[in-house]
Design a protein around this motif. Structure first.
Motif, PDB file in Angstrom:
ATOM      1  N   ILE A 141       0.887  -1.222   0.139  1.00 49.66           N
ATOM      2  CA  ILE A 141      -0.054  -0.005  -0.062  1.00 49.66           C
ATOM      3  C   ILE A 141       0.694   1.107  -0.031  1.00 49.66           C
ATOM      4  CG2 ILE A 141      -1.753   1.228   1.440  1.00 49.66           C
ATOM      5  CD1 ILE A 141      -1.990  -1.432   2.937  1.00 49.66           C
ATOM      6  N   ILE A 142       0.537   2.146  -1.134  1.00 51.67           N
ATOM      7  CA  ILE A 142       1.350   3.533  -0.945  1.00 51.67           C
ATOM      8  C   ILE A 142       0.103   4.640  -0.732  1.00 51.67           C
ATOM      9  CG2 ILE A 142       3.173   5.336  -1.722  1.00 51.67           C
ATOM     10  CD1 ILE A 142       3.953   2.893  -3.549  1.00 51.67           C
ATOM     11  N   ALA A 143       0.008   5.162   0.426  1.00 50.08           N
ATOM     12  CA  ALA A 143      -1.300   6.300   0.426  1.00 50.08           C
ATOM     13  C   ALA A 143      -0.894   7.203   1.692  1.00 50.08           C
ATOM     14  CB  ALA A 143      -2.338   5.169   0.892  1.00 50.08           C
ATOM     15  N   PRO A 144      -2.070   8.201   1.770  1.00 51.13           N
ATOM     16  CA  PRO A 144      -1.682   9.117   2.994  1.00 51.13           C
ATOM     17  C   PRO A 144      -1.698   8.322   4.238  1.00 51.13           C
ATOM     18  CG  PRO A 144      -3.340   9.682   1.538  1.00 51.13           C
ATOM     19  CD  PRO A 144      -3.204   8.333   1.049  1.00 51.13           C
ATOM     20  N   ARG A 145      -0.588   8.866   5.099  1.00 46.86           N
ATOM     21  CA  ARG A 145      -0.244   8.221   6.409  1.00 46.86           C
ATOM     22  C   ARG A 145      -1.565   7.798   7.290  1.00 46.86           C
ATOM     23  NH1 ARG A 145       3.081   4.785   7.955  1.00 46.86           N
ATOM     24  NH2 ARG A 145       4.861   6.114   7.363  1.00 46.86           N
ATOM     25  N   ASP A 146      -2.402   8.940   7.331  1.00 44.78           N
ATOM     26  CA  ASP A 146      -3.487   8.554   7.919  1.00 44.78           C
ATOM     27  C   ASP A 146      -4.705   7.569   7.447  1.00 44.78           C
ATOM     28  OD1 ASP A 146      -4.710  10.154   5.874  1.00 44.78           O
ATOM     29  OD2 ASP A 146      -5.497  11.696   7.013  1.00 44.78           O
ATOM     30  N   MET A 147      -4.394   7.029   6.269  1.00 48.09           N
ATOM     31  CA  MET A 147      -5.280   5.855   5.691  1.00 48.09           C
ATOM     32  C   MET A 147      -4.706   4.567   6.146  1.00 48.09           C
ATOM     33  SD  MET A 147      -8.030   6.936   4.285  1.00 48.09           S
ATOM     34  CE  MET A 147      -8.533   8.587   4.034  1.00 48.09           C
ATOM     35  N   GLU A 148      -3.556   4.429   6.915  1.00 48.87           N
ATOM     36  CA  GLU A 148      -2.693   3.150   7.007  1.00 48.87           C
ATOM     37  C   GLU A 148      -3.783   2.364   7.921  1.00 48.87           C
ATOM     38  OE1 GLU A 148       1.056   3.117   8.904  1.00 48.87           O
ATOM     39  OE2 GLU A 148       1.265   1.025   9.053  1.00 48.87           O
ATOM     40  N   GLN A 149      -4.231   2.347   8.752  1.00 48.63           N
ATOM     41  CA  GLN A 149      -5.181   1.695   9.775  1.00 48.63           C
ATOM     42  C   GLN A 149      -6.224   0.886   9.048  1.00 48.63           C
ATOM     43  OE1 GLN A 149      -3.920  -0.016  11.932  1.00 48.63           O
ATOM     44  NE2 GLN A 149      -2.049   1.184  11.923  1.00 48.63           N
ATOM     45  N   SER A 150      -6.854   2.119   8.336  1.00 50.70           N
ATOM     46  CA  SER A 150      -7.841   1.926   7.616  1.00 50.70           C
ATOM     47  C   SER A 150      -7.808   0.793   6.436  1.00 50.70           C
ATOM     48  CB  SER A 150      -8.432   3.206   6.866  1.00 50.70           C
ATOM     49  OG  SER A 150      -9.480   2.819   5.812  1.00 50.70           O
ATOM     50  N   PHE A 151      -6.716   0.834   5.718  1.00 54.94           N
ATOM     51  CA  PHE A 151      -6.156  -0.226   4.588  1.00 54.94           C
ATOM     52  C   PHE A 151      -5.923  -1.419   5.111  1.00 54.94           C
ATOM     53  CE2 PHE A 151      -5.124   2.855   1.049  1.00 54.94           C
ATOM     54  CZ  PHE A 151      -5.709   2.106   0.059  1.00 54.94           C
ATOM     55  N   ARG A 152      -5.368  -1.418   6.447  1.00 57.19           N
ATOM     56  CA  ARG A 152      -4.850  -2.778   6.878  1.00 57.19           C
ATOM     57  C   ARG A 152      -5.953  -3.327   7.495  1.00 57.19           C
ATOM     58  NH1 ARG A 152       0.581  -3.605   7.949  1.00 57.19           N
ATOM     59  NH2 ARG A 152       1.957  -1.833   7.844  1.00 57.19           N
TER      60      ARG A 152
END
Ligand SMILES: Nc1ncnc2c1ncn2[C@@H]1O[C@H](COP(=O)(O)OP(=O)(O)OP(=O)(O)O)[C@@H](O)[C@H]1O
Length: 413
Positions: free
Chosen positions: A218-229
Motif C-alpha cells: 500500500i502507498i497512501a496518505p499516512r492517516d489511511m494506514e489503519q483503514s487499509f490494513r
C-alpha cells in the motif's frame, strides 16, 4: 571475402493495428534495433484520443534506441505520426556505445511519463546487446503512472518472472517517486541489467503450483494506514480459501505500507507467489476524483477491486497475469526454440491474450516471422546476443552469396 551490407526492405507497420497504441511502437523499435531491420510506422497511436502521435515517453525511447544502435531516424519528433527507423547494418551499427560511457545510462524526462514503459522499450535491446559488463540505467520520470507498470509491479512481479525464464537477475532501486496522480512529480529509478552472454533458452511456464504467499503493498496518505490494513485483513480473511484452498494454513499474507505524502495518491498492489515461484500481480493507482472530506469509500473500493482482480488471475490457473503475458511476448519471440506460457482457462475457454499481447505478437510476426499458437506456444528465433538470429544469419549469408554470384556473373560476361 569482405562483409557486405545488403540493403533490406523497410518493414511497414500500420500504427492503428489491434491496440493501436504505444506498445506497438516499443516492441517494433526493440526488434528493429536488435535485428537491424528498418521499419516505417504510420498512424502512430492512431487509436488513441487526442490525435495520437509520439508522446514524450515514446519519443525518448525512439531517440535512445536510435542512438544506441546507430539508426537513421526520419520524421521523429513530439506528436510524430509517421517515423522511419533504419539501424545501421555495418560495423558501426554493431557498437553498443553505452560501454564507452562506463556502462552508465541516464535517461531524463521533464514530465512524469512512465519510467517503466521506457524500461520496457529498451530492456530487450540491452539484454541482447552482447555487452559483457552490467549496464546501469537511471531513468527520470514517473514511477507510479496510470495504465503502465508501477515500480512495485516491476520489482515484485516482472523482475522475478524474468529470472524464472532465464534472464540474469535485474536489480531495481527506486530513489524517489514520480506520480501522475495528485500534483505531478518526477522520480527516478536505477535498473542494473546484466546482459545475456548466450541465447535465451526456450522457457516453459506451465506449472502454476499452489499459492503459498500473498503480499499487499500500500502507498497512501499516512492517516489511511489503519483503514487499509483493517479492510485488507477483513476482506482477505473472507476470501482466504479462494487463495490457499481448504488448507488455509498452507499460505501466509503480509502487508507493507508507505506514506504517499499526498492526499490524492493511493496505490495498492497484491502479489500472489506460488509453490513453483510464479508471481501474479494486480494493482490500482486510484484515478477517480477525490474530494476533501469524502474519502471514506476509497479504501474499501480499492481493496475490493484489487482482491477481485487478483482472485480472477489465480482462479484461471495460468502462470501469468494479463500484463505479464503482454511483456513476455518479445522474450518468447527471441528465445531459442519453442517456449510455452500457460495463460489458464475460464470455464471451457482458454484465457485469450489481451489486445496489447496480440499487438506485440503481430509486430513480432511482421518483423521476425514468429507465430504464436492458441495455447501460448511460440518457436522463437534464437537471437544470439550482439548478433543475428540463426535464420537471419542464413538469410544474410544467402543474400551475400547471391550478390557475390551476381558480381561473378557480371564480370564473366
Ligand atoms: N497495471 C498494470 N500493471 C502492469 N503493467 C501494466 C499495467 N497497466 C498497463 N500495463 C502495461 O503497460 C503497457 C501499456 O501499453 P500502452 O500501449 O497502452 O501504453 P502507452 O505507451 O502509454 O501508449 P498509449 O498512450 O498509446 O496507451 C502494456 O505493456 C501493459 O501490459
Amino acid at each position: 571475402m569482405a562483409p557486405k551490407s545488403t540493403p533490406r526492405a523497410v518493414i511497414h507497420l500500420e500504427g492503428t493495428t489491434l491496440e493501436g497504441g504505444g506498445q506497438l511502437v516499443r516492441i517494433a523499435l526493440g526488434l528493429s534495433s536488435l535485428t537491424k531491420k528498418p521499419i516505417n510506422i504510420t498512424n502512430i497511436r492512431g487509436k488513441r484520443s487526442g490525435g495520437g502521435g509520439l508522446k514524450a515517453q515514446h519519443l525518448t525511447s525512439v531517440q535512445w534506441l536510435g542512438q544506441a544502435c546507430n539508426a537513421g531516424l526520419s520524421g521523429v519528433g513530439l506528436k510524430s505520426k509517421e517515423i522511419t527507423f533504419t539501424p545501421k547494418q555495418d560495423e558501426q551499427g554493431k557498437t553498443f556505445n553505452v560501454e564507452e560511457q562506463g556502462g552508465q545510462v541516464r535517461i531524463t524526462q521533464s514530465t512524469p511519463g512512465s519510467i517503466n514503459l521506457i524500461f520496457q522499450a529498451i530492456l530487450p535491446y540491452i539484454l541482447f546487446s552482447g555487452t559483457a559488463s552490467p549496464i546501469c540505467v537511471r531513468i527520470v520520470g514517473g514511477t507510479n503512472v496510470s495504465n503502465s507498470p508501477s515500480y512495485e509491479y516491476i520489482h515484485e512481479v516482472l523482475v522475478p518472472m524474468l529470472a524464472l525464464i532465464g534472464v540474469p537477475p535485474i536489480e531495481a532501486e527506486v530513489h524517489s517517486r514520480g506520480w501522475s496522480q495528485g500534483s505531478t512529480s518526477l522520480g527516478n529509478i536505477t535498473y542494473t541489467i546484466q546482459p545475456l552472454q548466450t541465447k535465451l533458452p526456450a522457457f516453459q511456464l506451465e506449472q502454476r503450483g499452489s499459492i503459498t504467499h500473498v503480499k499487499a503493498i500500500i502507498i497512501a496518505p499516512r492517516d489511511m494506514e489503519q483503514s487499509f490494513r483493517g479492510e485488507l485483513d477483513v476482506m482477505f480473511e473472507k476470501r482466504e480459501s479462494r487463495f490457499f484452498g481448504a488448507n488455509t494454513t498452507a499460505g501466509d499474507f503480509d502487508i507493507t505500507f508507505e506514506d504517499s505524502h499526498h492526499e490524492k495518491r493511493y496505490y495498492l498492489l497484491l502479489v500472489a507467489t506460488t509453490s513453483t515461484g510464479i508471481k501474479l500481480g494486480r494493482d490500482w493507482l486510484y484515478n477517480q476524483a477525490i474530494r476533501p472530506g469524502k474519502t471514506e469509500r476509497i479504501v474499501p473500493t480499492m481493496v475490493k477491486k484489487v482482491l477481485d482482480d487478483i482472485l480472477a488471475e489465480i482462479e484461471h490457473g495460468g502462470c501469468v497475469d494479463e500484463y505479464m503475458r503482454d511483456q513476455l511476448v518479445i522474450f518468447q519471440a527471441l528465445a531459442d526454440g519453442k517456449s510455452h506460457v500457460s495463460s489458464g482457462r475460464r470455464g471451457d475457454e482458454l484465457v485469450h491474450p489481451s489486445l496489447h499481447a496480440k499487438t506485440a505478437m503481430w509486430v513480432a510476426k511482421e518483423i521476425i516471422g514468429v507465430n504464436f499458437d492458441e495455447e501460448g506456444g511460440c518457436k522463437g528465433v534464437g537471437f544470439r546476443p550482439g548478433g543475428q538470429a540463426k535464420e537471419e544469419e542464413k538469410e544474410a549469408d544467402l543474400e551475400d552469396l547471391a550478390s557475390d554470384l551476381k558480381v561473378l556473373d557480371v564480370s564473366s560476361s
